[in-house]
Enzyme design. Structure first.
Site, PDB file in Angstrom:
ATOM      1  N   LYS A  89      71.966 -12.890 -79.519  1.00 54.96           N
ATOM      2  CA  LYS A  89      73.106 -12.716 -80.432  1.00 54.96           C
ATOM      3  C   LYS A  89      73.947 -11.484 -80.109  1.00 54.96           C
ATOM      4  O   LYS A  89      75.152 -11.464 -80.350  1.00 54.96           O
ATOM      5  CB  LYS A  89      72.607 -12.638 -81.878  1.00 54.96           C
ATOM      6  CG  LYS A  89      72.182 -13.983 -82.429  1.00 54.96           C
ATOM      7  CD  LYS A  89      72.011 -13.923 -83.940  1.00 54.96           C
ATOM      8  CE  LYS A  89      71.761 -15.298 -84.511  1.00 54.96           C
ATOM      9  NZ  LYS A  89      70.403 -15.817 -84.178  1.00 54.96           N
ATOM     10  N   GLU A 111      78.796 -12.447 -91.990  1.00 54.96           N
ATOM     11  CA  GLU A 111      77.897 -13.134 -92.916  1.00 54.96           C
ATOM     12  C   GLU A 111      76.558 -13.236 -92.217  1.00 54.96           C
ATOM     13  O   GLU A 111      76.480 -13.225 -90.992  1.00 54.96           O
ATOM     14  CB  GLU A 111      78.428 -14.533 -93.241  1.00 54.96           C
ATOM     15  CG  GLU A 111      78.049 -15.642 -92.254  1.00 54.96           C
ATOM     16  CD  GLU A 111      78.611 -15.470 -90.843  1.00 54.96           C
ATOM     17  OE1 GLU A 111      79.650 -14.775 -90.687  1.00 54.96           O
ATOM     18  OE2 GLU A 111      78.003 -16.012 -89.897  1.00 54.96           O
ATOM     19  N   SER A 377      65.583 -17.917 -76.154  1.00 56.71           N
ATOM     20  CA  SER A 377      66.685 -17.228 -76.860  1.00 56.71           C
ATOM     21  C   SER A 377      66.273 -15.935 -77.539  1.00 56.71           C
ATOM     22  O   SER A 377      67.101 -15.043 -77.710  1.00 56.71           O
ATOM     23  CB  SER A 377      67.316 -18.175 -77.880  1.00 56.71           C
ATOM     24  OG  SER A 377      66.343 -18.681 -78.775  1.00 56.71           O
TER      25      SER A 377
HETATM   26  C1  LIG Z   1      70.097 -17.159 -84.299  1.00 58.58           C
HETATM   27  C2  LIG Z   1      69.141 -17.647 -83.299  1.00 58.58           C
HETATM   28  C3  LIG Z   1      69.198 -18.955 -82.784  1.00 58.58           C
HETATM   29  C4  LIG Z   1      70.174 -19.986 -83.278  1.00 58.58           C
HETATM   30  O1  LIG Z   1      71.515 -19.662 -83.103  1.00 58.58           O
HETATM   31  P1  LIG Z   1      72.402 -20.356 -81.981  1.00 58.58           P
HETATM   32  O2  LIG Z   1      73.783 -19.953 -82.322  1.00 58.58           O
HETATM   33  O3  LIG Z   1      72.185 -21.830 -82.085  1.00 58.58           O
HETATM   34  O4  LIG Z   1      71.943 -19.832 -80.672  1.00 58.58           O
HETATM   35  C5  LIG Z   1      68.308 -19.327 -81.803  1.00 58.58           C
HETATM   36  N1  LIG Z   1      67.356 -18.466 -81.346  1.00 58.58           N
HETATM   37  C6  LIG Z   1      67.256 -17.203 -81.827  1.00 58.58           C
HETATM   38  C7  LIG Z   1      66.191 -16.319 -81.283  1.00 58.58           C
HETATM   39  C8  LIG Z   1      68.134 -16.757 -82.812  1.00 58.58           C
HETATM   40  O5  LIG Z   1      68.023 -15.506 -83.280  1.00 58.58           O
END
Ligand SMILES: *Cc1c(COP(=O)(O)O)cnc(C)c1O
Length: 393
Positions: A89, A111, A377
């Site tokens: 993020k 938000e 992610s």
């Molecule tokens: C917020 C988050 C997501 C989901 O958000 P996307 O916009 O779909 O990427 C996925 N993995 C992690 C670790 C997150 O913090």
């Protein structure tokens, strides 16, 4: 066919900007300037420098040997879990804070649902010494105390949204109200590839550094730029958009999008938008959306807070309906077990969002020579309590 946004922010029939008249000046200023600013050498230089020295990029592309052996194929992990603050993020919030500065803004609003995007925003505001207000549903504030504490420590003001279900959608409404009242000095940092044009395109471009790196890293390791598959979980869709971006128009790279099925796609407790959603408008964008027959947005559910969203960004709606991407829904149980499996095999505790992406390995058969890149992610530190409860650790 193009899989990127056109000039009006449409991905096929999805996207656009469906906003109240009073918000028009805000989004219009951004729309008219974002591409020009992102193209300025001084912007690029500062963005790249911060991604390198502050976020810790490039993140490694790691060959997961034991995982590959188990599934008899070749699996690489893109390590977004190693980014500062623990997930992808921050790539976006760094980009947007620099954008805000270029536009002459000196106040940031955001938000947040579970608080991850709020923390990533408060982090870059601390970095730049800019005032930060984060709207958060009153119920989420109670559920997510550690992230609320982080935001406060970083100097942000956390304002409770007291209306409606007192969760993410109400926080979003409050943020939009604030932006309408403060059009000149305030920039609104949206946390995924959602919202009115130009947000989905802008956020996808900031996150596209992920696939830009995968290309040269894969060439270094395998002698080719293109994997056979690129896999990512989809909440709003920003980590997925970043991982897919430079492969969208390369048909030989197959795209797999992984959604949260919660307790089962048809259990009434899920967030599997592609399976359940229909065209509708949410947060200023025309996209696929979970809704009742008369168009009320359905409350989504997933064990992972980051996938608990009733829609997907317009890019993903288009990837789904055009057939460019294959969508797979993964239940809470499957994701939790995949997270534990990755931990035991590779010594990496993934965020539960990311665990969903690993669970597809039990759904789909790959060839021994297939090259698979899974976007990891985020890291699982934030989810430790959920893992502990689930596995009775
Ligand atoms: C917020 C988050 C997501 C989901 O958000 P996307 O916009 O779909 O990427 C996925 N993995 C992690 C670790 C997150 O913090």
């Amino acid at each position: 066919m193009s899989y990127n946004a056109d000039k009006k922010g449409y991905y096929g029939e999805f996207g656009g900007a469906f906003i109240p008249e009073m918000l028009y000046p805000n989004t219009e200023e951004l729309r008219q300037n974002y591409l020009r600013i992102m193209d300025e050498p001084s912007f690029k230089k500062e963005f790249d420098q911060l991604l390198k020295d502050y976020v810790g990029r490039p993140t490694p592309l790691y060959f997961a040997e034991r995982l590959s052996k188990k599934y008899n194929t070749k699996i690489y992990l893109k390590r977004e879990d190693l980014c500062h603050t623990g997930a992808h993020k921050v790539n976006n919030t760094i980009g947007q804070i620099l954008m805000a500065k270029k536009l002459g803004k000196h106040r940031i609003i955001a938000e947040t649902g579970a608080g991850q995007h709020g923390v990533a925003t408060a982090t870059v505001c601390a970095l730049m010494g800019i005032e930060c207000v984060v709207y958060m549903g009153e119920i989420d504030i109670a559920r997510q105390a550690p992230n609320v504490a982080r935001m406060k420590m970083l100097g942000a003001e956390v304002r409770p949204a007291l209306s409606g279900s007192k969760t993410l959608k109400d926080a979003t409404n409050e943020a939009i109200r604030d932006w309408i009242n403060n059009p000149v000095d305030t920039h609104y940092i949206i946390g995924s590839v959602v919202g009115p044009h130009p947000y989905p395109d802008m956020v996808a471009r900031f996150q596209s550094v992920i696939s830009e790196e995968i290309k040269w890293q894969l060439r270094e390791k395998e002698g080719v730029e293109n994997p056979d598959y690129v896999v990512a979980c989809v909440g709003g869709g920003s980590n997925a958009a970043g991982a897919y971006y430079h492969y969208l128009d390369v048909p030989e790279v197959k795209i797999i999008a992984v959604e949260a099925a919660g307790k089962g796609v048809h259990s009434g407790e899920s967030a599997a938008t592609s399976a359940l959603g229909q065209m509708g408008i949410i947060h200023g964008s025309k996209t696929l959306l979970m809704q009742t027959q008369d168009g009320q947005i359905t409350e989504p559910y997933s064990i992972s807070a980051g996938l608990d969203y009733p829609g997907v960004g317009p890019m993903h709606a288009h990837l789904f309906t055009s057939g460019r991407a294959e969508f797979i829904s993964i239940t809470d149980d499957e994701a939790m077990n995949a997270g534990l499996m990755l931990t035991k095999l590779e010594g990496i505790i993934p965020a539960i969002e990311s665990s969903h992406a690993f669970a597809i390995l039990d759904h789909k058969k790959f060839e021994p020579n297939d090259l698979i890149v899974i976007n990891l992610s985020g890291r699982g530190d934030k989810d430790l309590d959920t893992y502990i409860d689930y596995f009775n650790l």
